[in-house]
Design a protein around this motif. Structure first.
Motif, PDB file in Angstrom:
ATOM      1  N   HIS A 145       0.831  -1.212   0.000  1.00  0.00           N
ATOM      2  CA  HIS A 145       0.000   0.000   0.000  1.00  0.00           C
ATOM      3  C   HIS A 145       0.864   1.260   0.000  1.00  0.00           C
ATOM      4  O   HIS A 145       0.524   2.259  -0.662  1.00  0.00           O
ATOM      5  N   ILE A 146       1.986   1.220   0.703  1.00  0.00           N
ATOM      6  CA  ILE A 146       2.887   2.383   0.717  1.00  0.00           C
ATOM      7  C   ILE A 146       3.488   2.594  -0.665  1.00  0.00           C
ATOM      8  O   ILE A 146       3.567   3.724  -1.168  1.00  0.00           O
ATOM      9  N   LYS A 147       3.909   1.497  -1.319  1.00  0.00           N
ATOM     10  CA  LYS A 147       4.517   1.606  -2.648  1.00  0.00           C
ATOM     11  C   LYS A 147       3.505   2.090  -3.689  1.00  0.00           C
ATOM     12  O   LYS A 147       3.839   2.910  -4.547  1.00  0.00           O
ATOM     13  N   ILE A 148       2.277   1.577  -3.597  1.00  0.00           N
ATOM     14  CA  ILE A 148       1.252   1.986  -4.556  1.00  0.00           C
ATOM     15  C   ILE A 148       0.949   3.478  -4.433  1.00  0.00           C
ATOM     16  O   ILE A 148       0.730   4.175  -5.424  1.00  0.00           O
ATOM     17  N   ASN A 149       0.947   3.977  -3.204  1.00  0.00           N
ATOM     18  CA  ASN A 149       0.596   5.384  -2.941  1.00  0.00           C
ATOM     19  C   ASN A 149       1.830   6.211  -2.590  1.00  0.00           C
ATOM     20  O   ASN A 149       1.762   7.133  -1.775  1.00  0.00           O
ATOM     21  N   LYS A 150       2.957   5.868  -3.218  1.00  0.00           N
ATOM     22  CA  LYS A 150       4.243   6.501  -2.876  1.00  0.00           C
ATOM     23  C   LYS A 150       4.187   8.020  -2.971  1.00  0.00           C
ATOM     24  O   LYS A 150       4.787   8.737  -2.167  1.00  0.00           O
ATOM     25  N   GLU A 151       3.460   8.551  -3.970  1.00  0.00           N
ATOM     26  CA  GLU A 151       3.424  10.015  -4.172  1.00  0.00           C
ATOM     27  C   GLU A 151       2.642  10.738  -3.081  1.00  0.00           C
ATOM     28  O   GLU A 151       2.821  11.944  -2.882  1.00  0.00           O
ATOM     29  N   THR A 152       1.768  10.020  -2.374  1.00  0.00           N
ATOM     30  CA  THR A 152       0.909  10.706  -1.399  1.00  0.00           C
ATOM     31  C   THR A 152       1.220  10.341   0.063  1.00  0.00           C
ATOM     32  O   THR A 152       0.682  10.962   0.964  1.00  0.00           O
ATOM     33  N   THR A 153       2.089   9.368   0.286  1.00  0.00           N
ATOM     34  CA  THR A 153       2.341   8.946   1.673  1.00  0.00           C
ATOM     35  C   THR A 153       3.476   9.759   2.296  1.00  0.00           C
ATOM     36  O   THR A 153       4.349  10.279   1.601  1.00  0.00           O
ATOM     37  N   VAL A 154       3.437   9.844   3.615  1.00  0.00           N
ATOM     38  CA  VAL A 154       4.491  10.545   4.364  1.00  0.00           C
ATOM     39  C   VAL A 154       5.362   9.540   5.115  1.00  0.00           C
ATOM     40  O   VAL A 154       6.133   9.922   5.996  1.00  0.00           O
ATOM     41  N   ASN A 155       5.244   8.274   4.746  1.00  0.00           N
ATOM     42  CA  ASN A 155       6.029   7.241   5.410  1.00  0.00           C
ATOM     43  C   ASN A 155       7.521   7.428   5.172  1.00  0.00           C
ATOM     44  O   ASN A 155       7.944   7.984   4.140  1.00  0.00           O
ATOM     45  N   LEU A 156       8.341   6.940   6.078  1.00  0.00           N
ATOM     46  CA  LEU A 156       9.789   7.015   5.953  1.00  0.00           C
ATOM     47  C   LEU A 156      10.279   5.941   4.983  1.00  0.00           C
ATOM     48  O   LEU A 156       9.611   4.939   4.753  1.00  0.00           O
ATOM     49  N   GLN A 157      11.482   6.158   4.442  1.00  0.00           N
ATOM     50  CA  GLN A 157      12.041   5.207   3.482  1.00  0.00           C
ATOM     51  C   GLN A 157      12.224   3.824   4.103  1.00  0.00           C
ATOM     52  O   GLN A 157      12.032   2.804   3.450  1.00  0.00           O
ATOM     53  N   ARG A 158      12.565   3.784   5.400  1.00  0.00           N
ATOM     54  CA  ARG A 158      12.813   2.479   6.034  1.00  0.00           C
ATOM     55  C   ARG A 158      11.551   1.603   6.081  1.00  0.00           C
ATOM     56  O   ARG A 158      11.647   0.392   6.267  1.00  0.00           O
ATOM     57  N   ASP A 159      10.390   2.234   5.898  1.00  0.00           N
ATOM     58  CA  ASP A 159       9.142   1.456   5.916  1.00  0.00           C
ATOM     59  C   ASP A 159       9.041   0.506   4.733  1.00  0.00           C
ATOM     60  O   ASP A 159       8.273  -0.460   4.779  1.00  0.00           O
ATOM     61  N   VAL A 160       9.803   0.794   3.651  1.00  0.00           N
ATOM     62  CA  VAL A 160       9.738  -0.070   2.464  1.00  0.00           C
ATOM     63  C   VAL A 160      11.086  -0.697   2.151  1.00  0.00           C
ATOM     64  O   VAL A 160      11.251  -1.319   1.102  1.00  0.00           O
ATOM     65  N   ASP A 161      12.060  -0.551   3.050  1.00  0.00           N
ATOM     66  CA  ASP A 161      13.356  -1.195   2.844  1.00  0.00           C
ATOM     67  C   ASP A 161      13.173  -2.710   2.802  1.00  0.00           C
ATOM     68  O   ASP A 161      12.394  -3.282   3.566  1.00  0.00           O
ATOM     69  N   GLY A 162      13.894  -3.344   1.922  1.00  0.00           N
ATOM     70  CA  GLY A 162      13.810  -4.797   1.831  1.00  0.00           C
ATOM     71  C   GLY A 162      12.754  -5.285   0.861  1.00  0.00           C
ATOM     72  O   GLY A 162      12.636  -6.490   0.633  1.00  0.00           O
ATOM     73  N   PHE A 163      11.981  -4.350   0.290  1.00  0.00           N
ATOM     74  CA  PHE A 163      10.960  -4.751  -0.670  1.00  0.00           C
ATOM     75  C   PHE A 163      11.622  -4.995  -2.020  1.00  0.00           C
ATOM     76  O   PHE A 163      12.224  -4.107  -2.600  1.00  0.00           O
ATOM     77  N   SER A 164      11.535  -6.212  -2.526  1.00  0.00           N
ATOM     78  CA  SER A 164      12.246  -6.601  -3.745  1.00  0.00           C
ATOM     79  C   SER A 164      11.704  -5.878  -4.967  1.00  0.00           C
ATOM     80  O   SER A 164      10.496  -5.686  -5.124  1.00  0.00           O
ATOM     81  N   ASN A 165      12.649  -5.487  -5.862  1.00  0.00           N
ATOM     82  CA  ASN A 165      12.257  -4.850  -7.118  1.00  0.00           C
ATOM     83  C   ASN A 165      11.535  -5.805  -8.054  1.00  0.00           C
ATOM     84  O   ASN A 165      10.965  -5.394  -9.071  1.00  0.00           O
ATOM     85  N   THR A 166      11.563  -7.100  -7.702  1.00  0.00           N
ATOM     86  CA  THR A 166      10.867  -8.109  -8.514  1.00  0.00           C
ATOM     87  C   THR A 166       9.387  -7.783  -8.644  1.00  0.00           C
ATOM     88  O   THR A 166       8.749  -8.111  -9.649  1.00  0.00           O
ATOM     89  N   TYR A 167       8.856  -7.115  -7.614  1.00  0.00           N
ATOM     90  CA  TYR A 167       7.427  -6.847  -7.579  1.00  0.00           C
ATOM     91  C   TYR A 167       7.048  -5.512  -8.222  1.00  0.00           C
ATOM     92  O   TYR A 167       5.892  -5.097  -8.145  1.00  0.00           O
ATOM     93  N   ASN A 168       8.007  -4.819  -8.840  1.00  0.00           N
ATOM     94  CA  ASN A 168       7.716  -3.494  -9.403  1.00  0.00           C
ATOM     95  C   ASN A 168       6.617  -3.538 -10.463  1.00  0.00           C
ATOM     96  O   ASN A 168       5.739  -2.666 -10.517  1.00  0.00           O
ATOM     97  N   ASN A 169       6.657  -4.547 -11.331  1.00  0.00           N
ATOM     98  CA  ASN A 169       5.610  -4.652 -12.366  1.00  0.00           C
ATOM     99  C   ASN A 169       4.235  -4.825 -11.740  1.00  0.00           C
ATOM    100  O   ASN A 169       3.240  -4.269 -12.224  1.00  0.00           O
ATOM    101  N   LEU A 170       4.187  -5.613 -10.676  1.00  0.00           N
ATOM    102  CA  LEU A 170       2.909  -5.805  -9.989  1.00  0.00           C
ATOM    103  C   LEU A 170       2.427  -4.500  -9.368  1.00  0.00           C
ATOM    104  O   LEU A 170       1.236  -4.162  -9.447  1.00  0.00           O
TER     105      LEU A 170
END
Length: 422
Positions: free
Chosen positions: A379-404
């Motif tokens: 949800h953070i990645k999908i709404n990246k432009e509107t979220t105020v979450n810190l970068q560490r909240d999505v650390d470790g998320f594989s780029n494999t899922y970028n297309n998804l």
């Protein structure tokens, strides 16, 4: 032959008697626990006497019996039945009322004795506990139905034939949206019960009953015949062998017809067995929901969104296993004490903004911790432009899922445009 059955066993158990029964067996039980008796008893009281439920906005306490669904309840019920049958057998022996056979499964008792003693036996069982009422069913024309069996006198032996309680009823329909493996397992379960619970001479009759049930539930004839043939072969021709295989790895995934089977084949290559969860479409869209809806702020295991009250379309996305109101209280406390622990707190302190906690939304509810954490990141990645979450909240998320993620973003945009009529 006759059978005894207790009317509503669980709700008629006298809880006070349970503690005495457990204390009588404490000598055996204390070998398996380091907990002192008084604390053990208090723990039982907590489980057995603190059962509550909510209906129509009001809370109710269960005042009699043991709670349905508790893993402790079957054990307690069995203890009570053991005590009842011991006392009943002692009294019958004192009254010189013999029983040729006595067997019990939970609260269903099978007995063989003199016909003239049936009434007296029932009276003795009913005299043990004033809350437990036993009903009796006697044989008719030499036959008695007990559990899933029809028992019939045949000279000096008793013949048994499997008898399904839902002989003409509905089982899992083959045309349903349920996973194919569930349908196959339904067939296997019915065939195995018919074979194993029926004497050899009557198995053909039981198999005929199974075939009729499956046809009535739209199972293909060739699949029925193949399943019956395979299970009969397994019963008669396959020797039992020790299983030295290592424990299998399982993963549970939602059932999506056409897709789930492909995912299952891919996982099987990695020695992972997929089990499918059916989507309860009819249950969730048609049937009346009898249980009260849990208020949003009292829900647990959620992924949530809190909008900033000063920014347009800025939000904080988080997850919690606590009730949502407790998590919101923690966010408020962090802002108040200047504890910059999350992106929400940092955004509020850096910009002097206030978050609109009254407009908190639940995005998803997921019980599994790992799955809930993954959903939060998505949800953070999908709404990246509107979220105020810190970068560490999505650390470790594989780029494999970028297309998804891009696909989900596009779907979200289309849904928003359709909703806004643009």
């Amino acid at each position: 032959m006759y059978s005894l059955d207790v009317v509503s066993l669980y709700t008629n158990v006298t809880v006070e008697k349970v503690y005495d029964l457990v204390e009588e067996k404490w000598g055996e039980l204390q070998e398996h626990t380091t907990i002192p008796w008084e604390i053990f008893k208090q723990a039982m009281k907590t489980v057995l006497e603190a059962s509550f439920f909510q209906y129509d906005g009001k809370f109710y306490a269960q005042t009699t019996g043991v709670p349905m669904g508790s893993p402790l309840s079957p054990v307690i019920a069995n203890l009570i039945m053991e005590k009842v049958e011991q006392e009943a057998m002692t009294k019958l022996e004192q009254k010189h009322i013999p029983l040729t056979v006595y067997r019990r499964y939970v609260d269903d008792c099978f007995l063989m004795g003199r016909k003239e003693d049936v009434e007296k036996v029932v009276e003795h069982f009913n005299a043990i506990d004033e809350k437990l009422r036993f009903t009796v069913e006697e044989e008719t024309n030499g036959s008695l139905r007990f559990l899933d069996l029809t028992l019939t006198r045949n000279e000096e032996r008793i013949q048994k034939v499997w008898f399904p309680k839902q002989k003409d009823g509905r089982y899992l329909d083959y045309n349903s949206e349920s996973p194919h493996t569930h349908k196959v397992n339904t067939m296997i379960a019915l065939v195995d019960r018919a074979l194993k619970l029926t004497d050899v001479g009557q198995r053909q009759e039981s198999i005929g009953t199974v075939k009729s049930i499956l046809r009535n539930n739209n199972y293909p004839e060739n699949l029925i015949q193949r399943t019956v043939r395979d299970r009969v072969h397994r019963l008669y021709n396959t020797l039992e062998r020790e299983c030295n295989e290592e424990p299998k790895k399982y993963v549970s995934i939602p059932n999506v017809p056409g897709l789930s089977e492909k995912v299952s084949k891919t996982l099987k290559k990695h020695d992972i067995t997929a089990s499918f969860k059916p989507c309860d479409k009819v249950k969730t869209t048609i049937f009346t929901k009898l249980k009260d809806t849990i208020p949003p702020l009292k829900q647990t295991n959620v992924v949530y969104s809190i909008p900033c009250g000063a920014c347009e379309r800025k939000e904080y996305i988080g997850q919690t296993s606590q009730t949502l109101d407790k998590r919101i209280a923690q966010h408020k406390n962090s802002v108040r004490t200047n504890a910059s622990a999350t992106g929400l707190t940092q955004h509020a302190l850096d910009n002097g903004h206030r978050f609109d906690f009254s407009r908190t939304r639940i995005l998803e509810r997921i019980n599994n911790d790992a799955s809930r954490l993954a959903a939060e990141v998505v949800h953070i990645k999908i709404n990246k432009e509107t979220t105020v979450n810190l970068q560490r909240d999505v650390d470790g998320f594989s780029n494999t899922y970028n297309n998804l993620i891009h696909k989900l973003k596009d779907d979200q945009r289309r849904t928003r445009r359709h909703r806004d009529g643009t």
